[in-house]
Design an enzyme around this catalytic site. Structure first.
Site, PDB file in Angstrom:
ATOM      1  N   ASP A  19       0.839  -1.206   0.000  1.00  0.00           N
ATOM      2  CA  ASP A  19       0.000   0.000   0.000  1.00  0.00           C
ATOM      3  C   ASP A  19       0.873   1.256   0.000  1.00  0.00           C
ATOM      4  OD1 ASP A  19      -2.437   1.293  -0.035  1.00  0.00           O
ATOM      5  OD2 ASP A  19      -2.591   1.391   2.148  1.00  0.00           O
ATOM      6  N   ASN A  67     -11.118  -2.379  -5.289  1.00  0.00           N
ATOM      7  CA  ASN A  67     -10.323  -1.431  -6.097  1.00  0.00           C
ATOM      8  C   ASN A  67     -10.966  -1.132  -7.461  1.00  0.00           C
ATOM      9  OD1 ASN A  67      -7.142  -2.689  -4.845  1.00  0.00           O
ATOM     10  ND2 ASN A  67      -8.275  -0.873  -4.188  1.00  0.00           N
TER      11      ASN A  67
HETATM   12  C1  IPE Z   1      -5.423  -2.752  -0.156  1.00  0.00           C
HETATM   13  O1  IPE Z   1      -5.112  -1.414  -0.305  1.00  0.00           O
HETATM   14  C2  IPE Z   1      -5.427  -3.435  -1.489  1.00  0.00           C
HETATM   15  C3  IPE Z   1      -4.127  -3.560  -2.148  1.00  0.00           C
HETATM   16  C4  IPE Z   1      -2.977  -3.211  -1.655  1.00  0.00           C
HETATM   17  C5  IPE Z   1      -4.168  -4.151  -3.455  1.00  0.00           C
HETATM   18  P1  IPE Z   1      -6.252  -0.296  -0.377  1.00  0.00           P
HETATM   19  O2  IPE Z   1      -5.546   0.991  -0.551  1.00  0.00           O
HETATM   20  O3  IPE Z   1      -7.244  -0.648  -1.416  1.00  0.00           O
HETATM   21  O4  IPE Z   1      -6.921  -0.417   1.050  1.00  0.00           O
HETATM   22  P2  IPE Z   1      -7.761   0.651   1.877  1.00  0.00           P
HETATM   23  O5  IPE Z   1      -8.812   1.193   0.962  1.00  0.00           O
HETATM   24  O6  IPE Z   1      -6.815   1.714   2.310  1.00  0.00           O
HETATM   25  O7  IPE Z   1      -8.308  -0.119   3.057  1.00  0.00           O
HETATM   26  C1  IPE Z   2      -1.687   0.188  -3.337  1.00  0.00           C
HETATM   27  O1  IPE Z   2      -1.447   1.547  -3.337  1.00  0.00           O
HETATM   28  C2  IPE Z   2      -1.957  -0.344  -4.733  1.00  0.00           C
HETATM   29  C3  IPE Z   2      -3.365  -0.676  -4.984  1.00  0.00           C
HETATM   30  C4  IPE Z   2      -4.320  -0.692  -4.107  1.00  0.00           C
HETATM   31  C5  IPE Z   2      -3.711  -1.048  -6.343  1.00  0.00           C
HETATM   32  P1  IPE Z   2      -2.638   2.610  -3.327  1.00  0.00           P
HETATM   33  O2  IPE Z   2      -2.996   2.913  -4.729  1.00  0.00           O
HETATM   34  O3  IPE Z   2      -3.738   2.160  -2.455  1.00  0.00           O
HETATM   35  O4  IPE Z   2      -1.908   3.860  -2.676  1.00  0.00           O
HETATM   36  P2  IPE Z   2      -2.507   4.861  -1.605  1.00  0.00           P
HETATM   37  O5  IPE Z   2      -2.927   4.022  -0.429  1.00  0.00           O
HETATM   38  O6  IPE Z   2      -3.653   5.552  -2.244  1.00  0.00           O
HETATM   39  O7  IPE Z   2      -1.376   5.752  -1.279  1.00  0.00           O
HETATM   40 MG    MG Z   3      -4.152   2.375  -0.490  1.00  0.00          MG
END
Ligand code: IPE
Ligand code: IPE
Ligand code: MG
Length: 249
Positions: A19, A67
């Site tokens: 993340d 997502n």
């Molecule tokens: C979790 O991250 C999913 C992945 C890393 C693929 P998210 O960014 O989607 O999670 P939340 O929304 O912060 O809980």
């Molecule tokens: C994790 O990084 C990757 C996916 C969930 C696809 P994020 O895209 O959630 O990054 P932040 O949490 O918004 O910084």
């Molecule tokens: Mg995230």
């Protein structure tokens, strides 16, 4: 700083919630997708590091069922990145088997083809298994398993007493691997976001603030070193666990 790792106590299965890609990019005044590009590069790097450390299973949360609700251009950019980075050479060079968990049906034909090809071509590789969780969520997975059980029961092939923990584990997407020993979440959030809920019942959790594109060798070593300092008790007392360890050695 370098962390002393006990080579005989490397976690067999590391699961990572990668993340922080978006925030990594925003912090630099870049579009969120630039963070995903860096994130993918880091997947390759961390996969190689884990292989060399002797990790047997590495499960990477790549795209959750939730997502899909992100802006469509971001979703498309992530899917395109996946197609461009399913690098057969990386897996063959490192003798790594590739697997995907999650619902393959909702993915585009191009992504499906890449996943299937990579799974097929790497199926005999044996040093490590790298698993990507794609269109995955734990509640989806458990729901699928329950549907399957009800179907088997309706057909007279499953009795209530046959629904055991082993039955459930062996019907989950993760049936080909042991439960994670260590779950790492980068990016500073203290939550599990629908990842491996059943499988993490006794996993050790490690959370760090580092955004995924910045999670490098030292961070990985720190996570593993922290894991190695913990005592996993599985419901027993400290003395019981120490006793078992002494008897084993
Ligand atoms: C979790 O991250 C999913 C992945 C890393 C693929 P998210 O960014 O989607 O999670 P939340 O929304 O912060 O809980
Ligand atoms: C994790 O990084 C990757 C996916 C969930 C696809 P994020 O895209 O959630 O990054 P932040 O949490 O918004 O910084
Ligand atoms: Mg995230």
């Amino acid at each position: 700083m370098d962390y002393e790792l006990n080579k005989s106590q490397i976690p067999a299965h590391i699961a990572i919630i990668m993340d922080g890609n978006g925030r990594w990019a925003m912090q630099r005044g870049l579009p969120r997708t630039a963070g995903h590009v860096e994130g993918v590069a880091n997947v390759r790097y961390i996969t190689e590091l884990c292989t060399n450390l002797g990790v047997k299973f590495l499960t990477l949360y790549t795209f959750s069922t939730e997502n899909w609700n992100r802006p469509q251009d971001e979703v498309m950019a992530i899917m395109d990145l996946l197609v461009d980075n399913m690098d057969l050479d990386l897996f063959m060079r490192n003798n790594v088997r590739f697997r995907m968990i999650g619902g393959i049906d909702r993915l585009s034909p191009a992504v499906q083809a890449c996943v299937r090809e990579l799974e097929e071509k790497t199926k005999n590789n044996s040093r490590m298994t790298a698993v990507i969780a794609l269109n995955y969520s734990s509640r989806w997975e458990l729901t699928q398993t329950m549907k399957e059980a009800v179907r088997e029961a309706a057909e007279g092939r499953l009795l209530p007493d046959e629904v055991t923990e082993e039955y459930i584990s062996s019907h989950l997407q993760t049936k080909f691997m042991p439960d994670p020993d260590l779950l790492i979440r980068t990016g500073g959030e203290l939550r599990i976001s629908n990842y491996l809920l059943w499988q993490c019942a006794y996993s050790e959790f490690y959370f760090c603030d580092t955004y995924w594109p910045d999670f490098h060798e030292e961070d990985l070593h720190r996570a593993i070193a922290t894991y190695q300092q913990r005592q996993r008790r599985f419901g027993l007392t400290e003395a019981q666990v120490e006793n078992t360890n002494t008897t084993e050695n």
